[in-house]
Each structure stands twice: as C-alpha cells, then as structure tokens.
Design a protein around this motif. Structure first.
Motif, PDB file in Angstrom:
ATOM      1  N   SER A  63      51.407  17.225 -49.454  1.00 55.07           N
ATOM      2  CA  SER A  63      49.920  18.428 -49.938  1.00 55.07           C
ATOM      3  C   SER A  63      48.881  17.554 -49.519  1.00 55.07           C
ATOM      4  CB  SER A  63      50.185  16.844 -51.413  1.00 55.07           C
ATOM      5  OG  SER A  63      50.169  15.344 -51.333  1.00 55.07           O
ATOM      6  N   GLY A  64      48.140  18.297 -49.811  1.00 57.67           N
ATOM      7  CA  GLY A  64      46.760  18.002 -49.456  1.00 57.67           C
ATOM      8  C   GLY A  64      46.540  16.561 -49.253  1.00 57.67           C
ATOM      9  N   PHE A  65      46.536  16.235 -50.931  1.00 54.25           N
ATOM     10  CA  PHE A  65      46.248  15.125 -51.019  1.00 54.25           C
ATOM     11  C   PHE A  65      47.031  14.168 -49.939  1.00 54.25           C
ATOM     12  CE2 PHE A  65      48.090  10.568 -52.778  1.00 54.25           C
ATOM     13  CZ  PHE A  65      46.986  10.129 -52.848  1.00 54.25           C
ATOM     14  N   ASP A 160      38.114  17.632 -45.817  1.00 55.71           N
ATOM     15  CA  ASP A 160      39.090  18.775 -46.385  1.00 55.71           C
ATOM     16  C   ASP A 160      39.402  19.800 -46.165  1.00 55.71           C
ATOM     17  OD1 ASP A 160      40.241  19.207 -49.143  1.00 55.71           O
ATOM     18  OD2 ASP A 160      39.460  18.000 -49.940  1.00 55.71           O
ATOM     19  N   GLN A 163      40.923  24.247 -48.603  1.00 57.24           N
ATOM     20  CA  GLN A 163      40.225  25.391 -49.434  1.00 57.24           C
ATOM     21  C   GLN A 163      39.992  26.493 -48.287  1.00 57.24           C
ATOM     22  OE1 GLN A 163      38.252  26.013 -52.698  1.00 57.24           O
ATOM     23  NE2 GLN A 163      39.613  24.077 -54.271  1.00 57.24           N
ATOM     24  N   SER A 184      45.991  22.118 -47.859  1.00 55.25           N
ATOM     25  CA  SER A 184      46.865  22.374 -48.898  1.00 55.25           C
ATOM     26  C   SER A 184      47.567  23.724 -48.610  1.00 55.25           C
ATOM     27  CB  SER A 184      46.041  22.511 -50.297  1.00 55.25           C
ATOM     28  OG  SER A 184      46.781  22.239 -51.292  1.00 55.25           O
ATOM     29  N   LYS A 189      47.221  29.126 -52.321  1.00 61.72           N
ATOM     30  CA  LYS A 189      45.996  28.536 -50.967  1.00 61.72           C
ATOM     31  C   LYS A 189      46.616  29.684 -50.607  1.00 61.72           C
ATOM     32  CE  LYS A 189      44.225  24.257 -51.643  1.00 61.72           C
ATOM     33  NZ  LYS A 189      44.233  23.969 -53.829  1.00 61.72           N
TER      34      LYS A 189
HETATM   35  C1  LIG Z   1      39.597  21.078 -51.789  1.00 57.02           C
HETATM   36  C2  LIG Z   1      40.276  20.198 -51.970  1.00 57.02           C
HETATM   37  N1  LIG Z   1      41.278  19.150 -52.011  1.00 57.02           N
HETATM   38  C3  LIG Z   1      42.330  18.255 -51.672  1.00 57.02           C
HETATM   39  C4  LIG Z   1      42.993  19.036 -52.382  1.00 57.02           C
HETATM   40  C5  LIG Z   1      44.713  18.692 -52.727  1.00 57.02           C
HETATM   41  O1  LIG Z   1      45.233  19.160 -52.346  1.00 57.02           O
HETATM   42  P1  LIG Z   1      47.153  19.005 -52.518  1.00 57.02           P
HETATM   43  O2  LIG Z   1      47.164  19.911 -54.381  1.00 57.02           O
HETATM   44  O3  LIG Z   1      48.418  19.883 -51.715  1.00 57.02           O
HETATM   45  O4  LIG Z   1      47.351  17.903 -52.629  1.00 57.02           O
HETATM   46  C6  LIG Z   1      43.209  21.040 -53.270  1.00 57.02           C
HETATM   47  C7  LIG Z   1      43.740  21.450 -53.803  1.00 57.02           C
HETATM   48  O5  LIG Z   1      43.709  21.893 -54.606  1.00 57.02           O
HETATM   49  C8  LIG Z   1      42.154  21.243 -53.331  1.00 57.02           C
HETATM   50  O6  LIG Z   1      41.242  21.948 -52.977  1.00 57.02           O
END
Ligand SMILES: Cc1ncc(COP(=O)(O)O)c(C=O)c1O
Length: 371
Positions: A63-65, A160, A163, A184, A189
């Motif tokens: 994940s992006g997280f 980050d 997006q 992410s 996306k």
């Molecule tokens: C600006 C931003 N940061 C972090 C994330 C986290 O990514 P993910 O949903 O893959 O964990 C997102 C995803 O929606 C995002 O739009």
C-alpha cells in the motif's frame, strides 16, 4: 440506494475490457508457473518503475501507507521527533507518522491544494526531523522552495506521491526529489492494481534495503536472517505483473487525462462561482489524478449532478483533526477548512470520454444557469 450513473467517476470494467488480453496473459503466466511471491515479475516491475520515476531503486509494498511508514522507519524517525505535513491529505499520510511514535505537525495549504511553504517554515522547531510534502491531485509541490527550506534546516524529505506518479516539476519526476517517494497503486490511482498496492522509490541503498526487510517480516531472503521486526506487506507478484503491463500505457493515459482536463477547462470557463484546477507555473506538469473544482455551492451542485446521473466525490468533507478517534488535537487551518466545504472532484480517468465531459459540463452550466 445504488445509482446507475450515466457518467461514473471511474469505470473499472471499461478499464479491464480495454486491457483484457494483456492482463489475462500476465495473470495466467504467474498462476500457471506458480509465480506468487517475490518472483521475476516483481523485480521487473520495480526496475521499470524506478526507471520511470528516476530513482535507483523501487520497492514494491502492499500500500501507499506502508511505503510512507517504511520510509519513515528507514530514516530512523520515531518518538520525540516531529514530522511536518499537510492536514489536507488522505489520513494515511498522517497515520504513517503516528505509527512510528513521532508527532505529526499539520500545516495549511495554498490555492493549488499543496503545502504552503511559508506555513512549513513557521512550523519548524528543533525537534522537526522530516517533512512529508503531498503532491495532491497529480500536481507537485513547489519543490524549489521545499528543497531550499529542507536543506537549510537539515530536514529529510519523504514525498507522498500517492497521487502524482508521472507528474513532474522542472522535468523531474514526483518521488525522485526526497530521500524516498511513496506511491499508491490503489485501483483508482493513475497506476492502479486490482486491490491494494504501493511502491517506495529511493536512490539510497540503505533505505531500499530496509524497506525490503520491513515488507517481509524483517527477513533477508538470501540468508534467512531476520534483521528487524517487520511486517507482512509485500506487493503480490500477480499484482506486480499486472502493474508492469499497465505501466507501459501510463504515459498515454496521463496525456488523455490532461486532454480531458483541457476540455473541462474550455467548457467550464467563465462561471463566476466555480474555480478550476489550472494553476500557474511552466515548471509543473500535472497528471490530474483528480479534477477538483471549487464552489461555495458544493453540496447543492453535487446533489444536482447526482440527480442527472453524474458521479462526483468529495476529497475530503471534514478536516482530518475533527475525527476525534484520530486524537490529533485541535488545529486551526482556515484554508483547509474552507476547502473541505467547497471542493468537488469530477469524473476523471483514462476511460473518461469527450461525450461524458460534454454531458457533465452541460449539467454544471445548467446548475449555474450559464449558457
Ligand atoms: C495522498 C495520499 N497519501 C497516501 C495514500 C495511501 O495510499 P494507500 O491507500 O495505497 O495506502 C493515498 C491513497 O489514497 C493518498 O491519496
């Protein structure tokens, strides 16, 4: 009630239909060979993504997280540190900081929805270790000012770029400026998989190695040694194979989004209470992950469009610190608060058609009673 939208916000079925043969072949190749975990498809995708972004390494995570979380851990950010970011972001940006034990410090944004660099400077204290600029909606932050401020105060930059894959500033890719870039691959996306996924990009071998350990429970796969307590957070091989197929199409999809944004701009020009997301600066190349308009009549406009069969979204309707369960304390960030009341994201994807834009913009003009 589930509405059958005439113009959906995004259309994952149309997206799959376009790419069906290529995607089916990639998945079939993985499944028939049993290539499920940490195989060549993942290594190929990582190599191609790093090349696309302009870094030495890319590490696939789930994940992006986790890309953000691992970047912070790999930089040694932890309890006692402050990390500055914006409040106008998806909650995961802030949760990644909280999960390290560091303290998130929230600042306001400017007209383009990105970090206000004066607010950043004011928020710096002796405890500030890092700054997380969020390149929102596919537009990069002012990286000239950010790099200068961070350099002067010796702050780490973790981007980050969830997006902003493919977005550039002075020709340089999002995710290639800081010590790490975080992407992410959530399905909607610009480069989305068929579930959660993310990538951490970096040119620092130590950060790449740490992220590689953290995503696999701390294990070095060559030696079997556990070097730290990690997480189960690998980018699945099948996902990587699909993302690698899609990456080849990404430049064309970004071009398409930019054309759709131009059409919105032409057809929505001149409406007094409607601000469009076209901002100054030849140094920026925006990808329009989201096409966000702004109006004092946001809720009425969203309801009107819904009635007309147009699906819109609000990113985000309430300031993040007002979610009591997040325990972020009380903040006063007037621009962020106003944005929460006024923004509306219009349909935008690689599949959005000219006809759909014409329909949406006609509805909007009808709402504002302009011809
Ligand atoms: C600006 C931003 N940061 C972090 C994330 C986290 O990514 P993910 O949903 O893959 O964990 C997102 C995803 O929606 C995002 O739009």
């Amino acid at each position: 009630m589930k509405v059958a939208y005439r113009v959906p916000f995004v259309d994952p079925r149309a997206h799959y239909r376009r790419l069906k043969d290529e995607i089916d072949d990639a998945i079939h190749a993985c499944l028939s060979r049993g290539d499920l975990i940490l195989r060549q498809q993942l290594r190929d995708f990582e190599a191609h993504l790093a090349q696309f972004v302009g870094t030495r390494y890319a590490v696939g995570v789930n994940s992006g997280f986790h890309a953000l979380h691992f970047a912070l851990i790999a930089c040694g950010v932890g309890p006692g540190d402050e990390v500055i970011t914006v409040a106008h972001t998806f909650v995961a940006t802030i949760s990644a900081i909280v999960h390290t034990g560091a303290t998130p410090v929230l600042v306001d944004v400017g007209r383009d929805y990105n970090m206000d660099m004066d607010a950043l400077e004011r928020a710096i204290t002796p405890r500030t270790r890092a700054v997380i600029p969020v390149h929102l909606n596919g537009r990069l932050c002012d990286m000239d000012r950010l790099m200068e401020i961070a350099g002067r105060h010796r702050l780490l930059i973790i981007e980050d770029a969830a997006q902003a894959l493919g977005g550039t500033f002075r020709g340089r890719g999002a995710g290639s400026f800081g010590v790490a870039g975080c992407f992410s691959h959530y399905p909607f996306k610009v480069l989305g998989g068929f579930g959660d996924g993310g990538t951490l990009t970096t040119s620092d071998p130590e950060i790449a190695r740490m992220a590689t350990l953290l995503r696999y429970n701390g294990e070095d796969r060559e030696t079997g040694e556990y070097h730290c307590h990690g997480y189960t957070a690998l980018l699945d091989n099948v996902q990587a194979a699909v993302l690698d197929v899609k990456l080849k199409h990404l430049p064309a999809w970004i071009e398409h989004r930019r054309q759709i944004a131009d059409l919105y701009r032409e057809q929505l020009a001149g409406i007094p209470d409607l601000a469009l997301p076209h901002f100054d600066g030849v140094e920026y190349r925006d990808t329009y992950q989201n096409y966000v308009v702004r109006t004092g009549q946001r809720d009425a406009l969203a309801a009107f469009l819904r009635q007309r069969g147009v699906e819109t979204l609000v990113h985000w309707p309430k300031p993040v610190w007002e979610h009591a369960g997040l325990r972020l304390g009380k903040w006063h960030l007037p621009k962020t608060e106003a944005i929460c009341r006024e923004v509306l994201s219009l349909p935008m994807s690689a599949e959005t058609t000219e006809e759909q834009v014409a329909y949406v913009t006609n509805c909007i003009r009808e709402f504002f009673r302009v011809r």
